[in-house]
Design a protein around this motif. Structure first.
Motif, PDB file in Angstrom:
ATOM      1  N   LYS A  71       1.004  -1.164  -0.151  1.00 46.53           N
ATOM      2  CA  LYS A  71      -0.069  -0.073   0.022  1.00 46.53           C
ATOM      3  C   LYS A  71       0.904   1.141   0.086  1.00 46.53           C
ATOM      4  O   LYS A  71       1.835   1.219   0.766  1.00 46.53           O
ATOM      5  CB  LYS A  71      -0.799  -0.011   1.258  1.00 46.53           C
ATOM      6  N   GLY A  72       0.312   2.199  -0.800  1.00 42.41           N
ATOM      7  CA  GLY A  72       1.233   3.290  -0.788  1.00 42.41           C
ATOM      8  C   GLY A  72       2.363   3.354  -1.832  1.00 42.41           C
ATOM      9  O   GLY A  72       3.039   4.424  -2.419  1.00 42.41           O
ATOM     10  N   ARG A  73       2.962   1.981  -2.430  1.00 42.71           N
ATOM     11  CA  ARG A  73       3.841   2.163  -3.325  1.00 42.71           C
ATOM     12  C   ARG A  73       3.416   1.380  -4.650  1.00 42.71           C
ATOM     13  O   ARG A  73       3.969   1.709  -5.621  1.00 42.71           O
ATOM     14  CB  ARG A  73       4.975   0.939  -2.639  1.00 42.71           C
ATOM     15  N   PHE A  74       2.528   0.471  -4.484  1.00 39.63           N
ATOM     16  CA  PHE A  74       1.728  -0.165  -6.023  1.00 39.63           C
ATOM     17  C   PHE A  74       0.572   0.388  -6.357  1.00 39.63           C
ATOM     18  O   PHE A  74      -0.130   0.730  -5.212  1.00 39.63           O
ATOM     19  CB  PHE A  74       1.931  -1.515  -5.554  1.00 39.63           C
ATOM     20  N   THR A  75       0.279   0.554  -7.449  1.00 41.73           N
ATOM     21  CA  THR A  75      -0.774   0.892  -8.012  1.00 41.73           C
ATOM     22  C   THR A  75      -1.412  -0.008  -9.233  1.00 41.73           C
ATOM     23  O   THR A  75      -0.735  -0.176  -9.961  1.00 41.73           O
ATOM     24  CB  THR A  75      -0.793   2.386  -8.556  1.00 41.73           C
ATOM     25  N   MET A  88       4.745  -0.183  -9.808  1.00 41.59           N
ATOM     26  CA  MET A  88       5.541  -0.655  -8.573  1.00 41.59           C
ATOM     27  C   MET A  88       6.659   0.419  -8.362  1.00 41.59           C
ATOM     28  O   MET A  88       7.606   0.484  -9.282  1.00 41.59           O
ATOM     29  CB  MET A  88       6.302  -1.952  -8.573  1.00 41.59           C
ATOM     30  N   ASN A  89       6.446   1.275  -7.332  1.00 41.75           N
ATOM     31  CA  ASN A  89       7.501   2.286  -6.954  1.00 41.75           C
ATOM     32  C   ASN A  89       8.087   2.008  -5.907  1.00 41.75           C
ATOM     33  O   ASN A  89       7.543   1.282  -4.862  1.00 41.75           O
ATOM     34  CB  ASN A  89       6.744   3.563  -6.958  1.00 41.75           C
ATOM     35  N   ASN A  90       9.249   2.586  -5.285  1.00 42.61           N
ATOM     36  CA  ASN A  90      10.052   2.543  -4.508  1.00 42.61           C
ATOM     37  C   ASN A  90      10.171   1.058  -3.843  1.00 42.61           C
ATOM     38  O   ASN A  90       9.846   0.360  -2.773  1.00 42.61           O
ATOM     39  CB  ASN A  90       9.259   3.289  -3.098  1.00 42.61           C
ATOM     40  N   LEU A  91      10.458   0.082  -4.849  1.00 40.99           N
ATOM     41  CA  LEU A  91      10.849  -1.129  -4.765  1.00 40.99           C
ATOM     42  C   LEU A  91      11.710  -1.583  -3.751  1.00 40.99           C
ATOM     43  O   LEU A  91      12.708  -0.845  -3.512  1.00 40.99           O
ATOM     44  CB  LEU A  91      11.141  -1.809  -6.094  1.00 40.99           C
TER      45      LEU A  91
END
Length: 121
Positions: free
Chosen positions: A64-68, A82-85
């Motif tokens: 939550k808060g990193r993937f959309t 996927m961000n801030n992996l």
């Protein structure tokens, strides 16, 4: 025959981003929901995110808060940004679709072949 084809996996450094895509093809009447699951070595497959035909989404707490998750329309395709992996995101990611091939058939689950995501520290 229904096929789910994933793309977009790869190797990325911690803090980086990747975008996974999944397209369903074949005889499809309707798709109720699509989602992404992942399986790390030695672990069970776990839910990452799902999206319904109406656009409702659900995420694992760990992403939550990193993937959309998103979809272009009610059927196809589905994306996972996927961000801030993190290294713990390393796994094989599988696309899933809950769909009916014809109106009179019960809904069934279909899976893609999986795409590897590796996050280095």
């Amino acid at each position: 025959q229904v096929q789910l084809v994933e793309s977009g996996g790869g190797l990325v450094q911690a803090g980086g981003s990747l975008r996974l895509s999944c397209a369903a093809s074949g005889r499809i009447f309707s798709i109720n929901a699509m989602g992404w699951y992942r399986q790390a070595p030695g672990k069970q497959r776990e839910l990452v995110a799902t999206i319904t035909s109406g656009g409702s989404t659900n995420y694992a707490d760990s992403v939550k808060g990193r993937f959309t998750i998103s979809r272009d329309n009610a059927k196809n395709p589905v994306y996972l940004q996927m961000n801030n992996l993190k290294p713990e995101d390393t796994a094989v990611y599988y696309c899933n679709a809950a769909l009916r091939r014809v109106p009179w058939e019960n809904q069934s689950d279909y899976w893609g072949q999986g795409t590897q995501v590796t996050v280095s520290s």
